[in-house]
Every structure is written in structure tokens, then in C-alpha cells.
Scaffold this motif. Structure first.
Motif, PDB file in Angstrom:
ATOM      1  N   LEU A 206       8.508 -34.512  34.516  1.00 41.54           N
ATOM      2  CA  LEU A 206       7.451 -35.455  35.164  1.00 41.54           C
ATOM      3  C   LEU A 206       7.705 -35.280  36.448  1.00 41.54           C
ATOM      4  N   TRP A 207       9.143 -35.019  37.435  1.00 38.49           N
ATOM      5  CA  TRP A 207       9.250 -35.242  38.692  1.00 38.49           C
ATOM      6  C   TRP A 207       9.044 -34.011  39.059  1.00 38.49           C
ATOM      7  N   LYS A 208       8.678 -32.913  38.590  1.00 36.12           N
ATOM      8  CA  LYS A 208       8.411 -31.558  38.655  1.00 36.12           C
ATOM      9  C   LYS A 208       6.853 -30.847  39.063  1.00 36.12           C
ATOM     10  N   GLN A 209       6.215 -32.495  38.133  1.00 36.70           N
ATOM     11  CA  GLN A 209       4.570 -32.671  37.961  1.00 36.70           C
ATOM     12  C   GLN A 209       4.223 -33.201  39.060  1.00 36.70           C
ATOM     13  N   LEU A 210       5.017 -34.132  39.587  1.00 31.73           N
ATOM     14  CA  LEU A 210       4.157 -35.019  40.354  1.00 31.73           C
ATOM     15  C   LEU A 210       4.782 -34.426  41.899  1.00 31.73           C
ATOM     16  N   ASN A 211       5.939 -33.132  42.098  1.00 26.10           N
ATOM     17  CA  ASN A 211       6.096 -32.509  43.271  1.00 26.10           C
ATOM     18  C   ASN A 211       5.072 -31.725  43.406  1.00 26.10           C
ATOM     19  N   LYS A 212       4.152 -30.798  42.101  1.00 27.92           N
ATOM     20  CA  LYS A 212       2.895 -29.700  41.898  1.00 27.92           C
ATOM     21  C   LYS A 212       2.083 -30.568  43.192  1.00 27.92           C
ATOM     22  N   ILE A 213       2.083 -31.731  42.806  1.00 27.14           N
ATOM     23  CA  ILE A 213       0.548 -32.694  43.461  1.00 27.14           C
ATOM     24  C   ILE A 213       0.803 -33.512  44.166  1.00 27.14           C
ATOM     25  N   VAL A 214       2.347 -33.742  44.429  1.00 29.99           N
ATOM     26  CA  VAL A 214       2.399 -34.473  46.007  1.00 29.99           C
ATOM     27  C   VAL A 214       1.810 -32.195  47.122  1.00 29.99           C
ATOM     28  N   THR A 215       2.808 -31.131  46.535  1.00 27.00           N
ATOM     29  CA  THR A 215       2.683 -30.003  48.249  1.00 27.00           C
ATOM     30  C   THR A 215       0.765 -29.295  47.392  1.00 27.00           C
ATOM     31  N   ILE A 216       0.713 -29.375  46.354  1.00 33.46           N
ATOM     32  CA  ILE A 216      -0.424 -28.389  46.480  1.00 33.46           C
ATOM     33  C   ILE A 216      -1.926 -29.107  46.688  1.00 33.46           C
ATOM     34  N   LYS A 217      -2.031 -30.497  46.074  1.00 35.89           N
ATOM     35  CA  LYS A 217      -3.159 -31.105  45.639  1.00 35.89           C
ATOM     36  C   LYS A 217      -3.335 -32.086  46.899  1.00 35.89           C
ATOM     37  N   LEU A 218      -2.246 -32.321  47.606  1.00 35.23           N
ATOM     38  CA  LEU A 218      -2.094 -33.675  48.534  1.00 35.23           C
ATOM     39  C   LEU A 218      -1.829 -32.599  49.861  1.00 35.23           C
TER      40      LEU A 218
END
Length: 190
Positions: A36-48
């Protein structure tokens, strides 16, 4: 995961430590949390378009170290009497009767130390794996002789900044582990 009370004595005072212990089956929760932490990091760094990953939650890093080394994760303490007992550490080593500070890194950045942190031993959970953050880790025991004398800037050591009530920051991997050839106490994967 199991909550327990472990009693210790300091200065003729009984202290009840509220601890959480772990066993091998708790790795499922660790794995799920890590993913879940890895998924959240993808959202934070790629999408946001964030500039860096979020730190690994301390609840996860401390739990991994406790499970691997048989420590109890500190949840709090009850003290009978007026004795001042600091709970600014992360875990308790039952075998050696020691307070444990846990540091973790999933990057090449520095670790931060509180100005009033207490510990008897420090363990470093290194999940960087040369940038391949896949759940592999190494846990290092860092002797205090290296910690307090580490330079945090041109003119100051860690102990100098703690004496000034500052939060010293430095990279345990590049400044202590590599130059002193410290070997991991444990290697594993979530």
C-alpha cells in the motif's frame, strides 16, 4: 500481534511497559502495508508530481525490526511513583533488558535524531537495496561509539547538536555502515 505488559525496575521504581510482540505470520500485514505504501508513493510522485517518496511508516519499520529480533514494540509505559521515565525509544530487548531506537531508510537521505532521544542500542533497517525497493532489507546494529561522534556539519558532531536541543541529521549508511564495514545482523524480505 499481541499486546503485553512487561515489568522492569529503574531506581527502585516499577515500570510497566506496554508492548506489542510479533511472530512470523504477522509478515502478511507487513507485506500488505508495504505494498500500500508503494502504491501511495506512485500516486504522490507520478500523478501528483511530488519530488520524493514518502517515508516508510515508523509503525512498519519498527514492527519489522521487532519481529526479526524478538523485541517488543513500545506503545507506552506506566510508572508507579514520581520517577521520570522517558519513552522516547521505539522497542525493548527482553533478552538484554535494553531500550532500542529504530531508524529506517528507503532512500539515500539522512536519518533524524530527536534532541532528547534515549536508547541503549540502535538498529538501522536499510530497505534502499541500491534503489530497488522490493521489500528486501538488512538490519544493522550500530554501536554508539559511531553515532555520537558522527559529523553532522563542518563544525559539529551529533552529540553537539543534541546538547543544543537540535535534531541532528545524517546518513547512517554512507557515514557509519559503509566506512566501518558493519555487517547486517539480519537480512530478509517482507
Amino acid at each position: 500481534m499481541k499486546k503485553i505488559i512487561h515489568k522492569i525496575k529503574k531506581a527502585h521504581t516499577e515500570i510497566s511497559l506496554n508492548l506489542m510482540t510479533f511472530d512470523k505470520k504477522d509478515k502478511k500485514v507487513f507485506r500488505r502495508t508495504f505494498n500500500l505504501w508503494k502504491q501511495l508513493n506512485k500516486i504522490v510522485t507520478i500523478k501528483l508530481k511530488g519530488t520524493r517518496n514518502l517515508n516508510l511508516p515508523d509503525a512498519l519499520s519498527e514492527s519489522i525490526v521487532c519481529q526479526e529480533l524478538g523485541f517488543g514494540k513500545l506503545l507506552g509505559a506506566n510508572v508507579k511513583g514520581s520517577y521520570k521515565y522517558s519513552t522516547s525509544y521505539d522497542a525493548f530487548d527482553f533478552e538484554k533488558n535494553k531500550r532500542i531506537q529504530v531508524k529506517c531508510s528507503t532512500s539515500t537521505g539522512p536519518s533524524s535524531f530527536g534532541p532528547k532521544s534515549v536508547w541503549d542500542d540502535i538498529y538501522f533497517l536499510d530497505m534502499w537495496n541500491n534503489g530497488n525497493i522490493d521489500g528486501s532489507y538488512k538490519i544493522y546494529h550500530i554501536p554508539d561509539k559511531y553515532i555520537y561522534n558522527t559529523k553532522v556539519n563542518k563544525n559539529q558532531k551529533m552529540s553537539d547538536q543534541q546538547d543544543q536541543s537540535r535534531r541532528p541529521r545524517f546518513d547512517l549508511r554512507s557515514q557509519i555502515i559503509i566506512p566501518n564495514k558493519i555487517v547486517p545482523a539480519v537480512e530478509g524480505k517482507i
